[in-house]
Motif scaffolding. Structure first.
Motif, short mmCIF file in Angstrom:
data_model
loop_
_atom_site.label_atom_id
_atom_site.label_comp_id
_atom_site.label_asym_id
_atom_site.label_seq_id
_atom_site.Cartn_x
_atom_site.Cartn_y
_atom_site.Cartn_z
N SER A 30 0.91 -1.29 0.08
CA SER A 30 -0.11 -0.12 0.03
C SER A 30 0.88 1.37 -0.04
N LEU A 31 2.11 1.13 0.02
CA LEU A 31 3.14 2.15 0.18
C LEU A 31 3.85 2.25 -1.24
N TYR A 32 3.35 1.69 -2.13
CA TYR A 32 4.25 1.48 -3.32
C TYR A 32 4.43 2.91 -3.82
N ARG A 33 3.28 3.72 -4.19
CA ARG A 33 3.28 5.02 -4.64
C ARG A 33 2.74 5.88 -3.53
N MET A 34 3.54 6.90 -3.09
CA MET A 34 3.01 8.00 -2.06
C MET A 34 3.33 9.24 -2.73
N GLY A 35 2.57 10.23 -2.01
CA GLY A 35 2.17 11.44 -2.96
C GLY A 35 1.49 12.71 -1.98
N VAL A 92 -5.58 23.09 1.30
CA VAL A 92 -5.02 21.98 2.25
C VAL A 92 -4.38 20.83 1.44
N TYR A 93 -3.12 20.46 2.04
CA TYR A 93 -2.37 19.55 1.27
C TYR A 93 -2.64 18.16 2.06
N TYR A 94 -2.75 17.06 1.16
CA TYR A 94 -3.08 15.73 1.83
C TYR A 94 -1.97 15.00 1.34
N CYS A 95 -1.73 14.21 2.17
CA CYS A 95 -0.47 12.81 1.96
C CYS A 95 -1.41 11.32 1.33
N SER A 96 -0.83 10.95 0.59
CA SER A 96 -1.66 9.63 -0.22
C SER A 96 -0.73 8.76 -0.40
N SER A 97 -1.24 7.38 -0.63
CA SER A 97 -0.65 6.17 -0.72
C SER A 97 -1.27 5.36 -1.26
N GLY A 98 -0.88 4.22 -2.16
CA GLY A 98 -1.76 3.31 -2.41
C GLY A 98 -0.76 2.35 -3.39
N SER A 99 -1.57 1.15 -4.02
CA SER A 99 -0.53 0.27 -4.76
C SER A 99 -0.72 0.88 -6.24
N THR A 100 -1.51 1.73 -6.47
CA THR A 100 -1.98 2.36 -8.03
C THR A 100 -2.61 3.62 -7.85
N LEU A 101 -2.89 4.38 -8.79
CA LEU A 101 -3.83 5.46 -8.75
C LEU A 101 -5.15 5.37 -9.27
N PRO A 102 -6.17 5.80 -8.54
CA PRO A 102 -5.97 6.76 -7.54
C PRO A 102 -5.70 6.35 -6.25
N PRO A 103 -5.09 7.09 -5.46
CA PRO A 103 -4.64 6.55 -4.29
C PRO A 103 -5.78 5.84 -3.31
N ASP A 104 -5.35 4.98 -2.54
CA ASP A 104 -6.24 4.02 -1.60
C ASP A 104 -6.62 5.08 -0.23
N TYR A 105 -5.27 5.42 0.06
CA TYR A 105 -5.22 5.89 1.70
C TYR A 105 -5.10 7.53 1.60
#
Length: 116
Positions: A30-35, A92-105
């Motif tokens: 779930s942390l493959y892509r962070m942004g 407001v800036y949001y951190c995100s993560s997921g295995s692909t796009l769009p983010p899951d978290y």
């Protein structure tokens, strides 16, 4: 489950700099892509930048050359260095993560205000 904890937002004058940090806990996949995404009042949430575990980076329109993303895989942490800030970067800036796009978290968000 993934938890994302952001820090580093605040008030800065135009032309100034801020550094956002986001530390994650959870499954590696779930942390493959962070942004980072941002949402200004009355506007849709938009991509600021994302980075994969291998270091592939994307930037959204309007931030290239001013914002820089990096990550420390050992610490499960992603950073956003924001330079030459403009009033239109206020959001407001949001951190995100997921295995692909769009983010899951998503993180809870941190306010960035650029104003004199």
């Amino acid at each position: 489950q993934v938890q994302l904890v952001e820090s580093g937002g605040g008030l800065v004058q135009p032309g100034g700099s801020l550094r956002l940090s986001c530390t994650a806990s959870g499954s590696i996949s779930s942390l493959y892509r962070m942004g980072w995404y941002r949402q200004a009042p009355g506007k849709q949430r938009e991509l600021v930048s994302s980075i994969t575990r291998g270091g592939n980076i994307n930037y959204g329109d309007g931030v290239k050359g001013r914002f820089y993303i990096s990550r420390d895989n050992a610490k499960n942490t992603v950073y956003l260095q924001m330079n030459s800030l403009k009033p239109e970067d206020t959001a407001v800036y949001y951190c995100s993560s997921g295995s692909t796009l769009p983010p899951d978290y998503w993180g809870q968000g941190t306010q960035v205000t650029v104003s004199s």
